[in-house]
Design a protein around this motif. Structure first.
Motif, PDB file in Angstrom:
ATOM      1  N   TRP A   6       3.304   5.268  -6.146  1.00 42.38           N
ATOM      2  CA  TRP A   6       3.093   4.990  -7.574  1.00 42.38           C
ATOM      3  C   TRP A   6       2.108   5.978  -8.183  1.00 42.38           C
ATOM      4  CZ3 TRP A   6       4.986   1.310 -11.019  1.00 42.38           C
ATOM      5  CH2 TRP A   6       4.255   1.102 -12.185  1.00 42.38           C
ATOM      6  N   TYR A   7       0.964   6.165  -7.533  1.00 44.15           N
ATOM      7  CA  TYR A   7      -0.068   7.053  -8.074  1.00 44.15           C
ATOM      8  C   TYR A   7       0.316   8.522  -7.903  1.00 44.15           C
ATOM      9  CZ  TYR A   7      -2.925   2.837  -8.297  1.00 44.15           C
ATOM     10  OH  TYR A   7      -3.396   1.585  -8.590  1.00 44.15           O
TER      11      TYR A   7
ATOM     12  N   ASP B 178      -4.294   1.634 -12.912  1.00 45.16           N
ATOM     13  CA  ASP B 178      -2.999   2.028 -13.447  1.00 45.16           C
ATOM     14  C   ASP B 178      -3.122   2.452 -14.899  1.00 45.16           C
ATOM     15  OD1 ASP B 178      -0.173   2.376 -13.363  1.00 45.16           O
ATOM     16  OD2 ASP B 178       0.071   0.469 -14.396  1.00 45.16           O
TER      17      ASP B 178
ATOM     18  N   ALA C 159       2.025   1.593  -3.497  1.00 48.89           N
ATOM     19  CA  ALA C 159       0.953   2.096  -4.360  1.00 48.89           C
ATOM     20  C   ALA C 159       0.730   3.587  -4.138  1.00 48.89           C
ATOM     21  CB  ALA C 159      -0.340   1.319  -4.093  1.00 48.89           C
TER      22      ALA C 159
ATOM     23  N   ARG D  34       0.823  -1.209   0.000  1.00 49.49           N
ATOM     24  CA  ARG D  34       0.000   0.000   0.000  1.00 49.49           C
ATOM     25  C   ARG D  34       0.863   1.267   0.000  1.00 49.49           C
ATOM     26  NH1 ARG D  34      -5.330  -1.222   0.734  1.00 49.49           N
ATOM     27  NH2 ARG D  34      -5.743  -3.365   1.380  1.00 49.49           N
TER      28      ARG D  34
ATOM     29  N   PHE E  70      -5.570  -2.957  -9.444  1.00 51.52           N
ATOM     30  CA  PHE E  70      -4.362  -2.176  -9.689  1.00 51.52           C
ATOM     31  C   PHE E  70      -4.161  -1.924 -11.186  1.00 51.52           C
ATOM     32  CE2 PHE E  70       0.196  -2.395 -10.812  1.00 51.52           C
ATOM     33  CZ  PHE E  70       0.572  -1.160 -10.328  1.00 51.52           C
TER      34      PHE E  70
ATOM     35  N   PHE F  86      -6.145  -0.222  -2.647  1.00 51.28           N
ATOM     36  CA  PHE F  86      -5.238  -1.005  -3.480  1.00 51.28           C
ATOM     37  C   PHE F  86      -5.458  -2.500  -3.305  1.00 51.28           C
ATOM     38  CE2 PHE F  86      -1.282  -3.429  -3.821  1.00 51.28           C
ATOM     39  CZ  PHE F  86      -0.930  -3.169  -5.131  1.00 51.28           C
TER      40      PHE F  86
END
Length: 287
Positions: A115-116, A178, A112, A109, A174, A169
């Motif tokens: 990542w975003y 994504d 993630a 998490r 995902f 997430f």
């Protein structure tokens, strides 16, 4: 590597991301990736924050009010997010040696979350450069309090979006989220790059002599910034697409999944390196 008894019975329904972490050679590839992140990225992030702290101290010690540029502010916040991502990678690496579901979930998490947020700050940086070149009058008007307020609201939305994505997430959603976010970012960044390129090719009236040369150089720097971000987003999209295809066609894509982490490294590097280049901290890039 050991797997404790409380979690060994759950291995049958562990997501593929987890299975890859406890099998070779993908686990070794991921460990090498983690070490590289800490040796390469962590010093870079510390340098960015150090330079930002120095600038903040200089601004406080002088009577002249200096507004931090929007691009630099985005870089500071992205670096803060990247540090959270490094913490998530640390948790995931711990799972490789001693599996624990909670630690793994926290690590995924946090990863993630970064990542975003990373993609969102790429978009904001490109939009800021687009406004500076294509709509300079509007951009200058946004350097005051109203612009700072809009910038801070945008940054707050990115943090909230990243927290929401972190909480929601799962491996099943995902890929969908994504690709939607990557597709949206590619559309925005491509539009910004084409718009800036059009302005760069066709300089406006009144840009003559030395002033025109200075303006063109500023436009070129903005264009290079957007192209660099577009390049890393295209690479990320390409890698995600390849992994998705293999994920649907093959049962064991662990090596490809861990190799994908390596190919996403440029996405974490681009904004900090651009910041250091603007700050003149990259000696190899000085003219």
């Amino acid at each position: 590597m050991a797997v404790n008894s409380s979690s060994s019975s759950s291995n049958d329904f562990l997501p593929s991301l987890t299975i890859c972490l406890i099998t070779s050679p993908s686990s070794l590839i991921f460990i090498t990736h983690c070490i590289t992140n800490f040796l390469l990225l962590l010093p870079l992030y510390i340098l960015v924050l150090y330079l930002g702290l120095q600038r903040w101290r200089r601004q406080r010690s002088t009577s002249i009010a200096v507004v931090t540029s929007h691009s630099n502010t985005f870089a500071y916040h992205m670096v803060a997010m990247e540090l959270v991502g490094l913490l998530g990678i640390t948790f995931i690496c711990c799972v490789i040696y001693e599996f624990h579901n909670i630690i793994l979930s926290v690590g995924h998490r946090l990863w993630a979350f970064t990542w975003y947020g990373e993609i969102c700050f790429h978009i904001l940086t490109c939009v800021e450069r687009y406004l500076a070149v294509v709509h300079p009058v509007t951009y200058l008007s946004l350097r005051g309090e109203r612009g700072i307020r809009i910038r801070n609201i945008s940054i707050g939305c990115v943090w909230l979006l990243s927290v929401g994505a972190m909480c929601l997430f799962t491996e099943s959603n995902f890929l969908i989220v994504d690709f939607c976010l990557l597709g949206f970012s590619l559309i925005i960044v491509s539009f910004c790059s084409l718009s800036v390129l059009r302005i760069l090719i066709r300089p406006g009236p009144g840009e003559q002599g030395g002033d025109r040369e200075r303006v063109d150089e500023s436009k070129r720097r903005a264009f290079y910034t957007i192209i660099a971000i577009l390049g890393v987003l295209l690479l990320r999209c390409f890698v995600s697409l390849i992994w998705t295809i293999f994920h649907m066609l093959m049962e064991n894509e662990c090596v490809l999944l861990t190799a994908e982490a390596w190919l996403n490294l440029p996405s974490s590097l681009v904004l900090p390196l651009l910041f250091l280049h603007r700050a003149g901290a990259l000696a190899c890039c000085k003219n």
